[in-house]
Scaffold this motif. Structure first.
Motif, PDB file in Angstrom:
ATOM      1  N   ALA A   1       0.816  -1.209   0.000  1.00  7.12           N
ATOM      2  CA  ALA A   1       0.000   0.000   0.000  1.00  7.12           C
ATOM      3  C   ALA A   1       0.847   1.255   0.000  1.00  7.12           C
ATOM      4  CB  ALA A   1      -0.923  -0.007   1.227  1.00  7.12           C
ATOM      5  N   LEU A   2       1.998   1.187   0.683  1.00  9.02           N
ATOM      6  CA  LEU A   2       2.792   2.396   0.842  1.00  9.02           C
ATOM      7  C   LEU A   2       3.809   2.520  -0.282  1.00  9.02           C
ATOM      8  CD1 LEU A   2       3.322   2.319   4.704  1.00  9.02           C
ATOM      9  CD2 LEU A   2       1.595   3.531   3.372  1.00  9.02           C
ATOM     10  N   LEU A   3       3.319   2.753  -1.462  1.00 12.00           N
ATOM     11  CA  LEU A   3       4.194   2.976  -2.607  1.00 12.00           C
ATOM     12  C   LEU A   3       4.911   4.300  -2.405  1.00 12.00           C
ATOM     13  CD1 LEU A   3       4.863   1.697  -5.368  1.00 12.00           C
ATOM     14  CD2 LEU A   3       3.198   3.257  -6.356  1.00 12.00           C
ATOM     15  N   CYS A   4       6.190   4.323  -2.644  1.00  8.45           N
ATOM     16  CA  CYS A   4       7.018   5.473  -2.307  1.00  8.45           C
ATOM     17  C   CYS A   4       6.572   6.743  -3.013  1.00  8.45           C
ATOM     18  CB  CYS A   4       8.469   5.164  -2.670  1.00  8.45           C
ATOM     19  SG  CYS A   4       9.616   6.468  -2.244  1.00  8.45           S
TER      20      CYS A   4
ATOM     21  N   ARG B   1     -11.768  -2.814 -10.856  1.00 11.61           N
ATOM     22  CA  ARG B   1     -12.324  -3.440  -9.646  1.00 11.61           C
ATOM     23  C   ARG B   1     -12.011  -2.599  -8.416  1.00 11.61           C
ATOM     24  NH1 ARG B   1     -10.683  -9.862 -10.561  1.00 11.61           N
ATOM     25  NH2 ARG B   1     -11.153  -9.916 -12.782  1.00 11.61           N
ATOM     26  N   GLY B   2     -11.921  -1.305  -8.611  1.00 12.99           N
ATOM     27  CA  GLY B   2     -11.641  -0.408  -7.503  1.00 12.99           C
ATOM     28  C   GLY B   2     -10.172  -0.250  -7.177  1.00 12.99           C
ATOM     29  N   GLY B   3      -9.292  -0.831  -8.006  1.00  9.89           N
ATOM     30  CA  GLY B   3      -7.863  -0.793  -7.715  1.00  9.89           C
ATOM     31  C   GLY B   3      -7.489  -1.983  -6.855  1.00  9.89           C
ATOM     32  N   ILE B   4      -6.427  -2.673  -7.210  1.00  4.57           N
ATOM     33  CA  ILE B   4      -6.049  -3.901  -6.507  1.00  4.57           C
ATOM     34  C   ILE B   4      -4.611  -3.754  -6.027  1.00  4.57           C
ATOM     35  CG2 ILE B   4      -5.831  -6.401  -6.693  1.00  4.57           C
ATOM     36  CD1 ILE B   4      -7.841  -6.316  -8.977  1.00  4.57           C
ATOM     37  N   ASN B   5      -4.446  -3.426  -4.755  1.00  2.76           N
ATOM     38  CA  ASN B   5      -3.120  -3.237  -4.196  1.00  2.76           C
ATOM     39  C   ASN B   5      -3.010  -3.992  -2.875  1.00  2.76           C
ATOM     40  OD1 ASN B   5      -1.936  -1.171  -6.133  1.00  2.76           O
ATOM     41  ND2 ASN B   5      -3.833  -0.160  -5.544  1.00  2.76           N
ATOM     42  N   LYS B   6      -1.813  -4.392  -2.523  1.00  3.56           N
ATOM     43  CA  LYS B   6      -1.581  -5.244  -1.358  1.00  3.56           C
ATOM     44  C   LYS B   6      -2.203  -4.644  -0.099  1.00  3.56           C
ATOM     45  CE  LYS B   6       2.064  -7.645   1.200  1.00  3.56           C
ATOM     46  NZ  LYS B   6       3.519  -7.883   1.313  1.00  3.56           N
ATOM     47  N   GLY B   7      -2.953  -5.468   0.595  1.00  2.00           N
ATOM     48  CA  GLY B   7      -3.565  -5.038   1.844  1.00  2.00           C
ATOM     49  C   GLY B   7      -4.929  -4.404   1.691  1.00  2.00           C
ATOM     50  N   PHE B   8      -5.313  -4.133   0.444  1.00  3.23           N
ATOM     51  CA  PHE B   8      -6.579  -3.449   0.185  1.00  3.23           C
ATOM     52  C   PHE B   8      -7.393  -4.246  -0.829  1.00  3.23           C
ATOM     53  CE2 PHE B   8      -3.760  -0.289   1.875  1.00  3.23           C
ATOM     54  CZ  PHE B   8      -4.571   0.411   2.764  1.00  3.23           C
ATOM     55  N   PRO B   9      -8.476  -4.882  -0.386  1.00  8.25           N
ATOM     56  CA  PRO B   9      -9.250  -5.769  -1.264  1.00  8.25           C
ATOM     57  C   PRO B   9      -9.915  -5.016  -2.410  1.00  8.25           C
ATOM     58  CG  PRO B   9      -9.776  -6.151   1.052  1.00  8.25           C
ATOM     59  CD  PRO B   9      -8.971  -4.885   0.993  1.00  8.25           C
ATOM     60  N   GLU B  10     -10.035  -5.697  -3.530  1.00  9.24           N
ATOM     61  CA  GLU B  10     -10.754  -5.128  -4.673  1.00  9.24           C
ATOM     62  C   GLU B  10     -12.204  -4.834  -4.279  1.00  9.24           C
ATOM     63  OE1 GLU B  10     -12.357  -8.771  -7.313  1.00  9.24           O
ATOM     64  OE2 GLU B  10     -10.167  -8.669  -7.223  1.00  9.24           O
ATOM     65  N   ASN B  11     -12.790  -3.843  -4.956  1.00  8.76           N
ATOM     66  CA  ASN B  11     -14.184  -3.472  -4.732  1.00  8.76           C
ATOM     67  C   ASN B  11     -14.477  -3.102  -3.275  1.00  8.76           C
ATOM     68  OD1 ASN B  11     -15.890  -3.564  -7.214  1.00  8.76           O
ATOM     69  ND2 ASN B  11     -15.068  -5.637  -7.371  1.00  8.76           N
ATOM     70  N   SER B  12     -13.494  -2.477  -2.627  1.00  7.26           N
ATOM     71  CA  SER B  12     -13.710  -1.998  -1.262  1.00  7.26           C
ATOM     72  C   SER B  12     -13.501  -0.488  -1.215  1.00  7.26           C
ATOM     73  CB  SER B  12     -12.758  -2.673  -0.273  1.00  7.26           C
ATOM     74  OG  SER B  12     -11.419  -2.256  -0.468  1.00  7.26           O
TER      75      SER B  12
ATOM     76  N   ASN C   1      -7.316   4.382  -0.390  1.00  9.03           N
ATOM     77  CA  ASN C   1      -5.872   4.201  -0.442  1.00  9.03           C
ATOM     78  C   ASN C   1      -5.299   4.691  -1.760  1.00  9.03           C
ATOM     79  OD1 ASN C   1      -3.262   2.974   0.488  1.00  9.03           O
ATOM     80  ND2 ASN C   1      -3.607   1.714  -1.325  1.00  9.03           N
ATOM     81  N   THR C   2      -5.934   4.358  -2.863  1.00  9.45           N
ATOM     82  CA  THR C   2      -5.448   4.811  -4.167  1.00  9.45           C
ATOM     83  C   THR C   2      -5.411   6.333  -4.232  1.00  9.45           C
ATOM     84  OG1 THR C   2      -6.202   2.829  -5.340  1.00  9.45           O
ATOM     85  CG2 THR C   2      -5.934   4.821  -6.649  1.00  9.45           C
ATOM     86  N   LEU C   3      -6.446   6.986  -3.722  1.00  4.24           N
ATOM     87  CA  LEU C   3      -6.515   8.446  -3.801  1.00  4.24           C
ATOM     88  C   LEU C   3      -5.480   9.128  -2.918  1.00  4.24           C
ATOM     89  CD1 LEU C   3     -10.367   9.130  -3.978  1.00  4.24           C
ATOM     90  CD2 LEU C   3      -8.714   8.935  -5.845  1.00  4.24           C
TER      91      LEU C   3
ATOM     92  N   LEU D   1      -5.376  -9.082  -2.521  1.00  2.91           N
ATOM     93  CA  LEU D   1      -4.995  -9.792  -3.744  1.00  2.91           C
ATOM     94  C   LEU D   1      -4.121 -11.007  -3.478  1.00  2.91           C
ATOM     95  CD1 LEU D   1      -2.223  -7.882  -5.753  1.00  2.91           C
ATOM     96  CD2 LEU D   1      -2.595  -7.609  -3.308  1.00  2.91           C
ATOM     97  N   GLU D   2      -3.486 -11.090  -2.317  1.00  8.95           N
ATOM     98  CA  GLU D   2      -2.660 -12.241  -1.978  1.00  8.95           C
ATOM     99  C   GLU D   2      -3.423 -13.281  -1.165  1.00  8.95           C
ATOM    100  OE1 GLU D   2       0.773 -10.563  -0.072  1.00  8.95           O
ATOM    101  OE2 GLU D   2       1.710 -10.035  -1.987  1.00  8.95           O
ATOM    102  N   GLY D   3      -4.725 -13.030  -0.981  1.00  9.25           N
ATOM    103  CA  GLY D   3      -5.540 -13.971  -0.234  1.00  9.25           C
ATOM    104  C   GLY D   3      -5.523 -13.769   1.262  1.00  9.25           C
ATOM    105  N   ASN D   4      -4.897 -12.681   1.710  1.00  8.51           N
ATOM    106  CA  ASN D   4      -4.851 -12.395   3.143  1.00  8.51           C
ATOM    107  C   ASN D   4      -6.184 -11.820   3.614  1.00  8.51           C
ATOM    108  OD1 ASN D   4      -2.036 -13.091   3.401  1.00  8.51           O
ATOM    109  ND2 ASN D   4      -1.566 -11.144   2.407  1.00  8.51           N
TER     110      ASN D   4
END
Length: 307
Positions: free
Chosen positions: A9-12, A52-63, A69-71, A124-127
Motif C-alpha cells: 500500500a505504501l508505494l514510495c 475493480r476499484g484498484g487492486i493493491n496489497k492489503g486493500f481488497p478489490e471493490n472496497s 488508499n489509491t486516492l 490480492l494475496e488472499g490475506n
C-alpha cells in the motif's frame, strides 16, 4: 524514471511524485462538469481508472478502503462491480461467488445483505482483512466530491441501476458501462444526464452510437486491452468528436512480470493516443504516467489535493 517497486500500500511518494499527506480528488460537482471532464481537448491530464476499484496489497478489490488508499497517491476514477444479493440489495463483488475474495463460500445471490456484511474481504494475496463488503449505495455516498465510479455490467437489472443513480442524484459522479449503442439508448432515453463508459472498439461500433443518436458528449470510449497501431484511425475519429479513449491494462500490461516493463507499457498507452488507463495496479500505473502530465491543461481545475 526510477524502477517502480510495488511494495504494498505504501508505494514510495518519491516515485509517484504525489504527496501522501493528502487525498487526490476529482472536483466534479454535476453531470455537466463530468461531461466537461471527459471531453477530449488534445491537452488533457492523463489519469488512471482503478479496475475493480484498484487492486493493491492489503486493500481488497471493490472496497471503499481500496478507493481511499489509491486516492492517497494518485487521482483516479474507479470501475466497480455491482451484484444482487438474495434480498435484492446491491453490493460490490466482481465474481458471482464469494470464495476468491472473502472468507465465505457459494454464490453472492444466495445470501442476504445482513449475512454478507458478516464476511471479511481478502486482499490480492488472499490475506484476510477487517474490511467488509460495501453496498453500492455506500460507495456512491462515499465517492461524492472525491472521485467517479464506473459501474460495470454484472447481474443488476438496468432498471435498478438507473433508479439508484436517480435516487442519489449521482449523475455527476457515477457512470454506467454499456457494451452496445442500444444499451446506451435505453439509459439515455430514461435519464439524459447519465455519462457512459462505452465499448467503442471499432469504426462500426462508432457508427452505431451515432445511428442511435447518443451524444458524444456523454461518452468515454473503451477501445480494448491492447495498445496497437490499428487504433490510430479510431482514436482520430473519436477525438475529433470530443471523446477520450481508454485502454484497460488489466488483462494485458498489468500482467507483465517486470515492473520496469509495466511502467514502459503504461506510458506507451498514453503516448500512443489513449487519455486514460484502466489498471489493476492503480498505484503503479499512476506513477508511471505522472511524467506525462502537461504543465498547463484546461483540466487542471478538476484535479485537487485535499489535506
Amino acid at each position: 524514471m526510477k524502477r517502480i517497486l510495488l511494495g504494498g500500500a505504501l508505494l514510495c511518494a518519491t516515485i509517484t511524485g504525489f504527496a501522501q499527506s493528502g487525498t487526490h480528488v476529482l472536483k466534479i460537482k454535476n453531470a455537466k462538469q463530468l461531461r466537461e471532464f471527459f471531453r477530449y481537448t488534445g491537452n488533457d491530464i492523463p489519469f488512471v481508472s482503478g479496475h475493480r476499484g484498484g487492486i493493491n496489497k492489503g486493500f481488497p478489490e471493490n472496497s471503499i478502503e481500496a478507493f481511499a488508499n489509491t486516492l492517497r497517491f494518485t487521482p483516479a476514477t474507479f470501475e466497480i462491480d455491482p451484484r444482487l444479493t438474495k434480498d435484492s440489495a446491491i453490493v460490490l463483488m466482481h465474481d458471482a461467488t464469494l470464495n476468491r475474495t472473502t472468507n465465505g463460500t457459494g454464490k453472492v445471490g444466495d445470501y442476504t445483505l445482513a449475512e454478507l456484511k458478516k464476511l471479511r474481504l481478502k486482499d490480492l494475496e488472499g490475506n484476510l482483512t477487517d474490511f467488509r463488503i460495501p453496498t453500492l449505495e455506500e460507495a456512491i455516498i462515499w465517492a461524492r466530491g472525491k472521485t467517479v465510479l464506473i459501474l460495470d455490467k454484472k447481474d443488476v437489472p438496468f432498471e435498478m441501476t438507473a433508479a439508484i443513480i436517480k435516487k442519489h442524484k449521482a449523475e455527476g459522479h457515477v457512470m454506467v458501462t454499456v457494451h452496445t449503442a442500444k444499451e446506451a439508448k435505453w439509459y439515455h432515453e430514461r435519464n439524459p444526464e447519465i455519462v457512459f463508459e462505452a465499448f467503442v472498439k471499432t469504426q462500426k461500433a462508432l457508427e452505431e452510437y451515432e445511428q442511435e443518436n447518443i451524444p458524444w458528449s456523454h461518452i468515454m470510449a473503451y477501445v480494448g486491452p491492447d495498445n496497437k497501431p490499428e487504433l490510430k484511425p479510431l482514436y482520430a475519429n473519436l477525438n475529433k468528436r470530443g471523446v477520450m479513449c481508454m485502454i484497460s491494462a488489466a488483462p494485458t500490461y498489468d500482467k507483465l512480470p517486470d515492473a520496469a516493463d509495466r511502467a514502459k507499457a503504461y506510458r506507451a498507452v498514453i503516448e500512443d493516443g489513449a487519455s486514460l488507463i484502466e489498471a489493476d495496479r492503480s498505484l503503479e500505473a499512476g506513477a508511471a504516467i505522472r511524467p506525462l502530465v502537461p504543465a498547463k491543461s484546461p483540466k487542471k481545475k478538476f484535479f485537487v489535493t485535499r489535506k
